[in-house]
Motif scaffolding. Structure first.
Motif, PDB file in Angstrom:
ATOM      1  N   PRO A   1       0.645  -1.152   0.066  1.00 52.32           N
ATOM      2  CA  PRO A   1       0.233  -0.373  -0.217  1.00 52.32           C
ATOM      3  C   PRO A   1       1.062   1.005  -0.387  1.00 52.32           C
ATOM      4  O   PRO A   1       2.241   1.082   0.275  1.00 52.32           O
ATOM      5  N   ARG A   2       0.366   2.587  -0.349  1.00 51.26           N
ATOM      6  CA  ARG A   2       0.995   3.975   0.208  1.00 51.26           C
ATOM      7  C   ARG A   2       0.929   4.150   1.208  1.00 51.26           C
ATOM      8  O   ARG A   2       2.356   4.618   1.619  1.00 51.26           O
ATOM      9  N   ASN A   3       0.116   3.516   2.311  1.00 50.99           N
ATOM     10  CA  ASN A   3       0.655   3.847   3.544  1.00 50.99           C
ATOM     11  C   ASN A   3       0.542   2.949   4.556  1.00 50.99           C
ATOM     12  O   ASN A   3      -0.650   2.212   4.040  1.00 50.99           O
ATOM     13  N   LYS A   4       0.715   2.267   5.595  1.00 44.97           N
ATOM     14  CA  LYS A   4       0.358   0.943   6.831  1.00 44.97           C
ATOM     15  C   LYS A   4       1.164   1.344   7.849  1.00 44.97           C
ATOM     16  O   LYS A   4       2.168   1.789   7.837  1.00 44.97           O
TER      17      LYS A   4
ATOM     18  N   VAL B   1       3.617  -7.461   7.838  1.00 46.72           N
ATOM     19  CA  VAL B   1       2.883  -6.793   7.129  1.00 46.72           C
ATOM     20  C   VAL B   1       3.628  -7.152   6.053  1.00 46.72           C
ATOM     21  O   VAL B   1       4.835  -8.004   6.155  1.00 46.72           O
ATOM     22  N   THR B   2       3.203  -6.921   4.973  1.00 42.09           N
ATOM     23  CA  THR B   2       3.535  -8.147   3.920  1.00 42.09           C
ATOM     24  C   THR B   2       3.617  -6.407   2.658  1.00 42.09           C
ATOM     25  O   THR B   2       2.227  -5.230   2.377  1.00 42.09           O
ATOM     26  N   LEU B   3       4.579  -5.524   2.091  1.00 41.06           N
ATOM     27  CA  LEU B   3       4.524  -4.596   1.167  1.00 41.06           C
ATOM     28  C   LEU B   3       5.322  -5.279  -0.013  1.00 41.06           C
ATOM     29  O   LEU B   3       5.919  -6.178  -0.326  1.00 41.06           O
ATOM     30  N   SER B   4       4.454  -5.012  -1.288  1.00 40.62           N
ATOM     31  CA  SER B   4       4.445  -5.648  -2.220  1.00 40.62           C
ATOM     32  C   SER B   4       4.642  -4.243  -3.403  1.00 40.62           C
ATOM     33  O   SER B   4       4.778  -3.668  -3.689  1.00 40.62           O
TER      34      SER B   4
ATOM     35  N   GLN C   1       8.912 -12.526 -12.228  1.00 40.23           N
ATOM     36  CA  GLN C   1       9.756 -11.799 -12.793  1.00 40.23           C
ATOM     37  C   GLN C   1       9.522 -10.219 -12.371  1.00 40.23           C
ATOM     38  O   GLN C   1      10.043  -9.150 -11.932  1.00 40.23           O
ATOM     39  N   GLU C   2       8.285 -10.002 -12.147  1.00 40.84           N
ATOM     40  CA  GLU C   2       7.621  -8.636 -11.796  1.00 40.84           C
ATOM     41  C   GLU C   2       7.332  -8.323 -10.358  1.00 40.84           C
ATOM     42  O   GLU C   2       7.251  -7.567 -10.166  1.00 40.84           O
ATOM     43  N   ASP C   3       7.427  -9.389 -10.010  1.00 38.24           N
ATOM     44  CA  ASP C   3       6.644  -9.124  -8.200  1.00 38.24           C
ATOM     45  C   ASP C   3       7.421  -9.768  -7.217  1.00 38.24           C
ATOM     46  O   ASP C   3       8.082 -10.625  -7.236  1.00 38.24           O
ATOM     47  N   PHE C   4       7.988  -8.481  -6.521  1.00 37.82           N
ATOM     48  CA  PHE C   4       8.546  -8.771  -5.377  1.00 37.82           C
ATOM     49  C   PHE C   4       8.049  -8.491  -3.968  1.00 37.82           C
ATOM     50  O   PHE C   4       7.226  -7.494  -3.945  1.00 37.82           O
ATOM     51  N   PHE C   5       8.449  -8.426  -2.889  1.00 39.78           N
ATOM     52  CA  PHE C   5       7.503  -9.085  -1.463  1.00 39.78           C
ATOM     53  C   PHE C   5       8.324  -8.826  -0.484  1.00 39.78           C
ATOM     54  O   PHE C   5       9.356  -9.727   0.125  1.00 39.78           O
ATOM     55  N   LEU C   6       8.586  -7.837   0.467  1.00 40.25           N
ATOM     56  CA  LEU C   6       9.241  -7.331   1.518  1.00 40.25           C
ATOM     57  C   LEU C   6       8.662  -7.922   2.274  1.00 40.25           C
ATOM     58  O   LEU C   6       6.749  -7.819   2.953  1.00 40.25           O
ATOM     59  N   LEU C   7       8.731  -8.972   4.004  1.00 41.06           N
ATOM     60  CA  LEU C   7       8.068  -9.481   4.201  1.00 41.06           C
ATOM     61  C   LEU C   7       8.530  -8.753   5.713  1.00 41.06           C
ATOM     62  O   LEU C   7       9.212  -9.158   5.804  1.00 41.06           O
ATOM     63  N   LEU C   8       7.592  -8.585   7.120  1.00 38.04           N
ATOM     64  CA  LEU C   8       7.784  -8.270   8.451  1.00 38.04           C
ATOM     65  C   LEU C   8       7.078  -8.825   9.417  1.00 38.04           C
ATOM     66  O   LEU C   8       6.359  -8.665   9.473  1.00 38.04           O
ATOM     67  N   GLU C   9       7.539 -10.096   9.600  1.00 35.07           N
ATOM     68  CA  GLU C   9       6.696 -11.173  10.254  1.00 35.07           C
ATOM     69  C   GLU C   9       7.037 -10.859  11.754  1.00 35.07           C
ATOM     70  O   GLU C   9       5.717 -11.134  12.318  1.00 35.07           O
ATOM     71  N   LEU C  10       7.637 -10.021  12.503  1.00 34.08           N
ATOM     72  CA  LEU C  10       7.523  -9.159  13.922  1.00 34.08           C
ATOM     73  C   LEU C  10       7.418  -8.315  14.064  1.00 34.08           C
ATOM     74  O   LEU C  10       9.232  -7.545  14.284  1.00 34.08           O
TER      75      LEU C  10
END
Lengths: 113, 109
Positions: free
Chosen positions: A8-11, A19-22, A71-80
């Motif tokens: 999202p733009r803000n979280k 949290v997952t950023l796309s 190829q198109e999608d990269f995710f960043l995960l913050l688990e705690l």
């Protein structure tokens, strides 16, 4: 011009939250990156990838996971999530590694309470 | 490892005066050097890049010369404009891009 879209733009989340950023790029770039931006520290590399299924560690990887599903999608995960991860996160892509221009998304502002 | 140093965190200038933002780098190899600019509430974008020693790329009135002897890639412009107010990042790239801490340039009337 290369298109990189972040969501999202803000979280806002709480300490310990998940949290997952796309990030999606539509220019068939091989490399994708996650940076965090903090005043006084500039842009710091968290993780990057040079293709689907590949993951490389950047300078500040602690507390973060990432996954390149296509190829198109990269995710960043913050688990705690922790308050120290409150930051502005940028995704970027490039055709190759060295000497190539990075194209940035508009950023995701994450607040961890 | 690779690193980039920008010594000025904040630079304030009067419109029409020359701009010089400092950048030095440390690298085991011969990296590529870049300047990125980020205007308020926007994403960073490439301003200019240089690969060859003493080659001087230019864009939007800005130029920078790569000096391998002094490991420097300072950004210059002869006359600052109000629209130049932004955050400027120097970056070094041998395999992946490493950014300096950034210099916030404010140009006043």
């Amino acid at each position: 011009e290369a298109a990189v879209t972040q969501s999202p733009r803000n979280k806002v989340t709480v300490t310990g939250g998940n949290v997952t950023l796309s990030c999606r790029q539509t220019n068939s770039h091989n490399y994708m990156y996650w940076y965090r931006q903090d005043t006084g520290h500039g842009l710091r590399l968290i993780h990057y990838s040079y293709g689907a299924g590949n993951l490389q560690i950047g300078d500040v990887p602690d507390g973060y996971k990432a996954t390149r599903t296509t190829q198109e999608d990269f995710f960043l995960l913050l688990e705690l999530a922790s308050p120290s991860q409150t930051s502005l996160y940028f995704c970027a892509s490039s055709v190759g590694g060295s000497a190539e221009t990075l194209y940035f998304g508009s950023g995701t502002r994450l607040t961890v309470l | 490892g690779d690193s980039v140093t920008q010594t000025e965190g904040l630079v304030t200038l009067t419109e029409g005066l020359p701009v010089m933002l400092n950048c030095t780098y440390q690298s085991t190899y011969s990296p590529f050097l870049f300047w990125y600019v980020q205007h308020l509430n926007e994403a960073p974008k490439l301003l200019l890049k240089s690969f060859t020693d003493n080659k001087r790329p230019e864009h939007q009135g800005f130029h920078a010369t790569l000096h391998k002897s002094s490991s420097s890639f300072h950004l210059q412009k002869s006359s600052a404009q109000l629209s130049d107010s932004a955050l400027y990042y120097c970056a070094s790239n041998y395999n992946v891009l490493y950014f300096g801490s950034g210099t916030k340039l404010t140009v006043e009337p």
